[in-house]
Design a protein around this motif. Structure first.
Motif, short mmCIF file in Angstrom:
data_model
loop_
_atom_site.label_atom_id
_atom_site.label_comp_id
_atom_site.label_asym_id
_atom_site.label_seq_id
_atom_site.Cartn_x
_atom_site.Cartn_y
_atom_site.Cartn_z
N GLY A 63 0.96 -1.29 -0.10
CA GLY A 63 -0.06 0.04 -0.02
C GLY A 63 0.69 1.27 0.07
O GLY A 63 0.15 2.53 -0.13
N ASP A 64 2.15 1.19 0.12
CA ASP A 64 3.18 2.39 -0.06
C ASP A 64 3.06 2.94 -1.16
O ASP A 64 2.76 2.15 -2.41
N PHE A 65 3.13 4.02 -1.51
CA PHE A 65 3.26 4.82 -2.70
C PHE A 65 4.90 5.19 -2.92
O PHE A 65 5.44 5.77 -2.30
N TYR A 66 5.08 5.17 -4.19
CA TYR A 66 6.42 5.46 -4.85
C TYR A 66 6.36 6.08 -6.10
O TYR A 66 5.45 6.03 -6.89
N THR A 67 7.37 7.29 -6.15
CA THR A 67 7.25 8.15 -7.52
C THR A 67 8.55 7.74 -8.28
O THR A 67 9.67 7.49 -7.74
N ASN A 68 8.06 7.41 -9.55
CA ASN A 68 9.42 6.99 -10.62
C ASN A 68 10.06 8.15 -10.90
O ASN A 68 9.63 9.20 -11.14
N VAL A 69 11.45 8.25 -10.49
CA VAL A 69 12.24 9.51 -10.72
C VAL A 69 12.58 9.99 -11.83
O VAL A 69 12.81 10.75 -12.42
N TYR A 89 3.22 5.31 -8.15
CA TYR A 89 2.63 3.93 -8.16
C TYR A 89 2.66 3.26 -7.00
O TYR A 89 3.09 4.18 -5.95
N ARG A 90 1.64 2.44 -6.97
CA ARG A 90 1.58 1.91 -5.31
C ARG A 90 1.93 0.50 -5.58
O ARG A 90 1.93 -0.11 -6.22
N LEU A 91 2.57 0.08 -4.23
CA LEU A 91 3.14 -0.79 -4.05
C LEU A 91 2.32 -1.89 -3.43
O LEU A 91 1.58 -1.99 -2.63
N ASN A 92 2.24 -3.05 -4.18
CA ASN A 92 1.15 -4.29 -3.81
C ASN A 92 1.81 -5.55 -3.64
O ASN A 92 2.97 -5.76 -4.17
N GLU A 93 1.22 -6.31 -2.70
CA GLU A 93 1.79 -7.73 -2.40
C GLU A 93 0.57 -8.71 -2.80
O GLU A 93 -0.52 -8.41 -2.33
N ARG A 116 13.12 -9.23 -2.57
CA ARG A 116 14.54 -8.87 -2.74
C ARG A 116 14.58 -8.06 -4.00
O ARG A 116 15.22 -6.95 -4.04
N ASP A 117 14.33 -8.53 -5.04
CA ASP A 117 14.26 -7.82 -6.38
C ASP A 117 13.35 -6.64 -6.22
O ASP A 117 13.75 -5.52 -6.80
N MET A 118 12.51 -6.75 -5.81
CA MET A 118 11.54 -5.47 -5.48
C MET A 118 12.26 -4.19 -4.72
O MET A 118 12.37 -3.07 -5.23
N ILE A 119 12.89 -4.52 -3.90
CA ILE A 119 13.71 -3.77 -2.92
C ILE A 119 14.72 -2.96 -3.83
O ILE A 119 14.90 -1.76 -3.93
N ARG A 120 15.46 -3.87 -4.59
CA ARG A 120 16.42 -3.33 -5.75
C ARG A 120 15.95 -2.26 -6.64
O ARG A 120 16.46 -1.55 -7.01
N LEU A 121 14.69 -2.68 -7.18
CA LEU A 121 14.05 -1.84 -8.23
C LEU A 121 13.65 -0.66 -7.53
O LEU A 121 14.05 0.32 -8.02
N VAL A 122 12.97 -0.65 -6.41
CA VAL A 122 12.51 0.47 -5.58
C VAL A 122 13.77 1.31 -5.41
O VAL A 122 13.73 2.59 -5.72
N GLU A 123 14.97 0.90 -4.81
CA GLU A 123 15.95 1.64 -4.48
C GLU A 123 16.67 2.29 -5.48
O GLU A 123 17.02 3.55 -5.38
N THR A 161 15.06 3.14 -8.72
CA THR A 161 14.33 3.95 -9.64
C THR A 161 13.39 4.74 -9.07
O THR A 161 12.72 5.29 -9.74
N TYR A 162 12.75 4.58 -7.83
CA TYR A 162 11.81 5.19 -7.29
C TYR A 162 12.43 5.86 -5.77
O TYR A 162 12.99 5.41 -5.17
N LYS A 163 11.29 6.77 -5.38
CA LYS A 163 11.42 7.72 -4.26
C LYS A 163 10.14 7.37 -3.41
O LYS A 163 8.94 7.62 -4.20
N LYS A 164 10.30 7.07 -2.26
CA LYS A 164 8.73 7.05 -1.45
C LYS A 164 8.26 8.61 -1.49
O LYS A 164 8.63 9.48 -1.23
#
Length: 60
Positions: free
Chosen positions: A6-12, A18-22, A47-54, A56-59
């Motif tokens: 449910g957290d939101f991230y902005t593509n830099v 974008y909204r994060l979903n599980e 783990r792959d999502m953490i790499r992607l978010v860190e 390309t995205y900012k919270k």
């Protein structure tokens, strides 16, 4: 870093929100809502999502 459903991230690069979903199988994906509806990214592991978010995205 900890992922939270449910957290939101902005593509830099595109500045889109974008909204994060599980899902039920513990896979993660980002979803974008626009005038045409919802668009989902490919489902990947935590783990792959953490790499992607860190990278390309900012919270938001």
């Amino acid at each position: 870093m900890r992922l939270r459903n449910g957290d939101f991230y902005t593509n830099v690069f595109t500045n889109k929100l974008y909204r994060l979903n599980e899902d039920n199988e513990s896979s993660w994906y980002l979803s974008l809502r626009d005038g045409e509806g919802y668009h989902e990214t490919e489902k990947i592991s935590g783990r792959d999502m953490i790499r992607l978010v860190e990278g390309t995205y900012k919270k938001s």
